[in-house]
Design an enzyme around this catalytic site. Structure first.
Site, PDB file in Angstrom:
ATOM      1  N   SER A 104       0.827  -1.206   0.000  1.00 40.49           N
ATOM      2  CA  SER A 104       0.000   0.000   0.000  1.00 40.49           C
ATOM      3  C   SER A 104       0.860   1.254   0.000  1.00 40.49           C
ATOM      4  O   SER A 104       1.959   1.262   0.555  1.00 40.49           O
ATOM      5  CB  SER A 104      -0.891  -0.011   1.247  1.00 40.49           C
ATOM      6  OG  SER A 104      -1.476   1.244   1.453  1.00 40.49           O
ATOM      7  N   TYR A 109      -1.362  -1.045  10.963  1.00 41.65           N
ATOM      8  CA  TYR A 109      -1.700  -1.601   9.638  1.00 41.65           C
ATOM      9  C   TYR A 109      -0.590  -1.235   8.643  1.00 41.65           C
ATOM     10  O   TYR A 109      -0.016  -2.109   7.989  1.00 41.65           O
ATOM     11  CB  TYR A 109      -3.045  -1.058   9.138  1.00 41.65           C
ATOM     12  CG  TYR A 109      -3.188  -1.164   7.645  1.00 41.65           C
ATOM     13  CD1 TYR A 109      -3.009  -0.052   6.826  1.00 41.65           C
ATOM     14  CD2 TYR A 109      -3.445  -2.388   7.040  1.00 41.65           C
ATOM     15  CE1 TYR A 109      -3.101  -0.161   5.448  1.00 41.65           C
ATOM     16  CE2 TYR A 109      -3.544  -2.506   5.671  1.00 41.65           C
ATOM     17  CZ  TYR A 109      -3.358  -1.380   4.869  1.00 41.65           C
ATOM     18  OH  TYR A 109      -3.428  -1.487   3.501  1.00 41.65           O
ATOM     19  N   LYS A 116       2.527  -3.561   6.518  1.00 40.28           N
ATOM     20  CA  LYS A 116       2.858  -3.539   5.091  1.00 40.28           C
ATOM     21  C   LYS A 116       4.351  -3.288   4.904  1.00 40.28           C
ATOM     22  O   LYS A 116       5.018  -3.911   4.091  1.00 40.28           O
ATOM     23  CB  LYS A 116       2.041  -2.463   4.359  1.00 40.28           C
ATOM     24  CG  LYS A 116       0.558  -2.767   4.283  1.00 40.28           C
ATOM     25  CD  LYS A 116       0.292  -4.081   3.537  1.00 40.28           C
ATOM     26  CE  LYS A 116      -1.184  -4.409   3.481  1.00 40.28           C
ATOM     27  NZ  LYS A 116      -1.436  -5.727   2.836  1.00 40.28           N
TER      28      LYS A 116
HETATM   29  C1  WQD Z   1      -9.782   8.891   1.530  1.00 36.18           C
HETATM   30  C2  WQD Z   1     -10.036  10.362   1.826  1.00 36.18           C
HETATM   31  C3  WQD Z   1     -10.340  10.862   4.149  1.00 36.18           C
HETATM   32  C4  WQD Z   1     -14.082   8.699   4.690  1.00 36.18           C
HETATM   33  C5  WQD Z   1      -6.779   4.014   3.434  1.00 36.18           C
HETATM   34  C6  WQD Z   1      -5.537   3.208   3.765  1.00 36.18           C
HETATM   35  C7  WQD Z   1      -4.973   2.593   2.508  1.00 36.18           C
HETATM   36  C8  WQD Z   1      -6.042   1.771   1.879  1.00 36.18           C
HETATM   37  C9  WQD Z   1      -7.203   2.701   1.491  1.00 36.18           C
HETATM   38  C10 WQD Z   1      -6.321  -0.493   2.587  1.00 36.18           C
HETATM   39  C11 WQD Z   1      -9.291  10.843   3.060  1.00 36.18           C
HETATM   40  C12 WQD Z   1     -11.611  11.153   3.362  1.00 36.18           C
HETATM   41  C13 WQD Z   1     -12.931   9.228   4.131  1.00 36.18           C
HETATM   42  C14 WQD Z   1     -15.115   9.572   5.107  1.00 36.18           C
HETATM   43  C15 WQD Z   1     -13.817  11.451   4.389  1.00 36.18           C
HETATM   44  N1  WQD Z   1      -6.497   0.785   2.783  1.00 36.18           N
HETATM   45  N2  WQD Z   1     -12.814  10.578   3.989  1.00 36.18           N
HETATM   46  N3  WQD Z   1     -14.944  10.930   4.936  1.00 36.18           N
HETATM   47  O1  WQD Z   1      -7.297   6.877   4.210  1.00 36.18           O
HETATM   48  O2  WQD Z   1      -6.558   7.465   1.827  1.00 36.18           O
HETATM   49  O3  WQD Z   1      -6.410   5.094   2.616  1.00 36.18           O
HETATM   50  O4  WQD Z   1      -7.715   3.245   2.720  1.00 36.18           O
HETATM   51  O5  WQD Z   1      -5.817  -1.075   1.682  1.00 36.18           O
HETATM   52  O6  WQD Z   1      -3.882   1.766   2.833  1.00 36.18           O
HETATM   53  O7  WQD Z   1      -4.559   4.070   4.297  1.00 36.18           O
HETATM   54  O8  WQD Z   1      -8.627   6.094   2.203  1.00 36.18           O
HETATM   55  O9  WQD Z   1     -11.022   6.132   1.655  1.00 36.18           O
HETATM   56  O10 WQD Z   1     -10.319   6.116   4.105  1.00 36.18           O
HETATM   57  O11 WQD Z   1     -10.002   8.176   2.766  1.00 36.18           O
HETATM   58  O12 WQD Z   1     -13.679  12.672   4.246  1.00 36.18           O
HETATM   59  O13 WQD Z   1     -16.195   9.144   5.634  1.00 36.18           O
HETATM   60  O14 WQD Z   1     -11.427  10.535   2.115  1.00 36.18           O
HETATM   61  O15 WQD Z   1     -10.114  11.905   5.102  1.00 36.18           O
HETATM   62  O16 WQD Z   1      -8.879  12.167   2.829  1.00 36.18           O
HETATM   63  P1  WQD Z   1      -7.194   6.497   2.777  1.00 36.18           P
HETATM   64  P2  WQD Z   1     -10.067   6.571   2.717  1.00 36.18           P
END
Ligand code: WQD
Length: 346
Positions: free
Chosen positions: A127, A152, A156
Site C-alpha cells: 500500500s 496496519y 505492510k
Molecule cells: C480517503 C479520503 C479521508 C471517509 C486508506 C488506507 C490505505 C487503503 C485505502 C487499505 C481521506 C476522506 C474518508 C469519510 C472522508 N487501505 N474521507 N470521509 O485513508 O486514503 O487510505 O484506505 O488497503 O492503505 O490508508 O482512504 O477512503 O479512508 O479516505 O472525508 O467518511 O477521504 O479523510 O482524505 P485512505 P479513505
C-alpha cells in the site's frame, strides 16, 4: 496445462476482481479465504462473470499446519498472489496484535512453504501507506518509506522487508510488491464489488451508502488542508485496472527469470483528486445530490498522495485506463445491486 495460481483473500474486494482477471487470462485459480471480511456469495459472482469456478479452501492462514497441508495437497502451485490481511487503519490502532499476527504470521507461513519450491513467484498486496506523507509528489518507488502512522501500515512495511530479505537469501525466489493507492469501483457487471462490513471506513463506500439512503450524510474529514479546495487529495484507481496489473505482474514473474528477483511498483492513475472533487464526480455520474457536512480532520490522514506510475508503465507495460467517473459509476451500480439483492432476500 494451465498455470495454477493461489490467491489468498481471493473472495475479498481486490482479490475477487483479480481472480476474474486471472481466470479470463486462462490461469487456474485456487482461493484460500477465511471469510472473515467477505461473503461466500462472491464465489458465485466470480463464476458468473468468468464462467469458471475457482477451487475454494476455507481456512485461516494463521493455522501453520493447514498452510503446510495445503501446499502438500497442491504441489503444482506456480505462483501466489497474497491479498489476505486485515486492512482497517483505525482498527489496527485499537488492536495492533491482531494486525501483527494476522498480517505477518500468515505471510511468514506462506513464504516458508513457497521457499521449498523451485523458482516460486510471489506477489504481495502492499500500500502507498508505506510512504506516509511523501515530501515530493507524485510519489515514486524511491520515495523514502517513513515510520508508519498505524500498525496496519507497519505490517505492510515489515511485510515488504520480510519478502525482500527472503529474496536476498534465496536467489531463486521471485517476488513483486504492489503498492496500491486508493482502490475503488466495481466490476461493470455489478456481480462483484466492495462489501464493507459495518460502517465503511473508506470514502467511496460511505458515499454510495449515503446516496442509497443507508447513511444520513457524509462527513468530509476536514477542509483546512493545504490543497486547492482544502480537502485531502488521493489517487483513486479503478479496481479493474488494479486487477489487470496483478495479471501483468504475475506474467512478468513467471516469464522473466533473469530479472531482479525482487521489485516494487506503485499502482495508481498518476492523478490526484480531492474529496470535494470526488463528491462532484459522484453527483454527476449518479444524478444524486450527496448530503455532506464538513467535519474535523481524521487522525492519521495525510494531506495528499498520488502516484508516479512511470515504473509500472515502462517495466510492466501497464497503465490505468479507467477514469474517476467510470470508477464511481461502477461503485454506484454495485451499491444499487447490493440493495436490490437485500430487498429480494427479505
Ligand atoms: C480517503 C479520503 C479521508 C471517509 C486508506 C488506507 C490505505 C487503503 C485505502 C487499505 C481521506 C476522506 C474518508 C469519510 C472522508 N487501505 N474521507 N470521509 O485513508 O486514503 O487510505 O484506505 O488497503 O492503505 O490508508 O482512504 O477512503 O479512508 O479516505 O472525508 O467518511 O477521504 O479523510 O482524505 P485512505 P479513505
Amino acid at each position: 496445462m494451465n498455470s495454477k495460481i493461489l490467491v489468498t483473500g481471493g473472495l475479498g474486494f481486490i482479490g475477487s476482481h483479480t481472480v476474474v482477471a486471472l481466470q479470463e487470462k486462462g490461469f487456474d485459480v485456487v482461493i484460500i479465504d477465511n471469510l472473515s471480511n467477505t461473503s461466500i456469495d462472491v464465489l458465485g459472482g466470480i463464476t458468473k462473470i468468468s464462467q469458471k469456478t475457482p477451487v475454494f479452501e476455507n481456512f485461516d492462514l494463521r493455522d501453520k499446519g493447514r498452510v503446510k497441508e495445503f501446499f502438500e495437497k497442491h504441489p503444482d502451485i506456480d505462483g501466489v498472489i497474497h491479498f489476505a490481511a486485515s486492512k482497517a487503519v483505525g482498527e489496527s490502532v485499537i488492536n495492533p496484535l491482531l494486525y501483527y499476527e494476522n498480517n505477518l504470521a500468515s505471510l511468514i507461513y506462506l513464504l516458508k512453504e513457497l521457499n521449498k519450491k523451485e523458482k516460486p513467484g510471489f506477489i504481495f498486496s502492499s500500500s502507498c501507506t508505506v510512504y506516509g506523507q511523501a515530501e515530493e509528489l507524485p510519489i515514486t518507488e524511491d520515495a523514502p518509506v517513513k515510520k508508519a502512522e498505524s500498525p496496519y501500515g507497519n505490517t505492510k512495511q515489515i511485510g515488504e522487508e520480510i519478502i525482500a530479505d527472503t529474496c536476498k537469501a534465496n536467489p531463486g525466489f521471485r517476488a513483486i510488491s504492489l503498492r496500491y493507492f486508493n482502490p475503488i469501483g466495481a466490476h461493470p457487471s455489478a456481480e462483484i464489488g466492495e462489501l464493507p462490513i459495518g460502517t465503511p471506513q473508506n470514502l467511496i463506500p460511505y458515499i454510495t451508502q449515503t446516496a442509497i439512503g443507508e447513511r444520513e450524510e457524509l462527513s468530509v474529514f476536514g477542509d483546512d488542508y493545504s490543497t486547492p479546495d482544502g480537502t485531502c487529495i488521493r489517487d483513486y484507481i479503478h479496481v479493474m485496472d488494479l486487477a489487470r496489473a496483478h495479471v501483468v505482474a504475475l506474467e512478468r514473474l513467471m516469464e522473466n527469470k533473469e530479472e531482479a528477483n525482487y521489485e516494487v511498483f506503485n499502482l495508481g492513475t498518476g492523478r490526484g483528486n480531492s474529496v470535494l472533487e470526488v463528491i462532484q464526480s459522484f453527483e454527476k455520474v449518479s444524478g444524486e445530490k450527496l448530503p455532506y457536512t464538513i467535519a474535523n480532520r481524521r487522525e492519521g490522514d495525510i494531506t495528499a498522495a498520488y502516484a508516479d506510475t512511470t515504473k509500472a508503465n515502462k517495466v510492466l507495460h501497464w497503465k490505468a485506463n479507467l477514469s474517476l467517473d467510470e470508477a464511481l459509476k461502477s461503485a454506484w451500480d454495485w451499491q444499487k445491486e447490493v440493495k436490490r439483492r437485500a430487498e429480494t432476500e427479505n
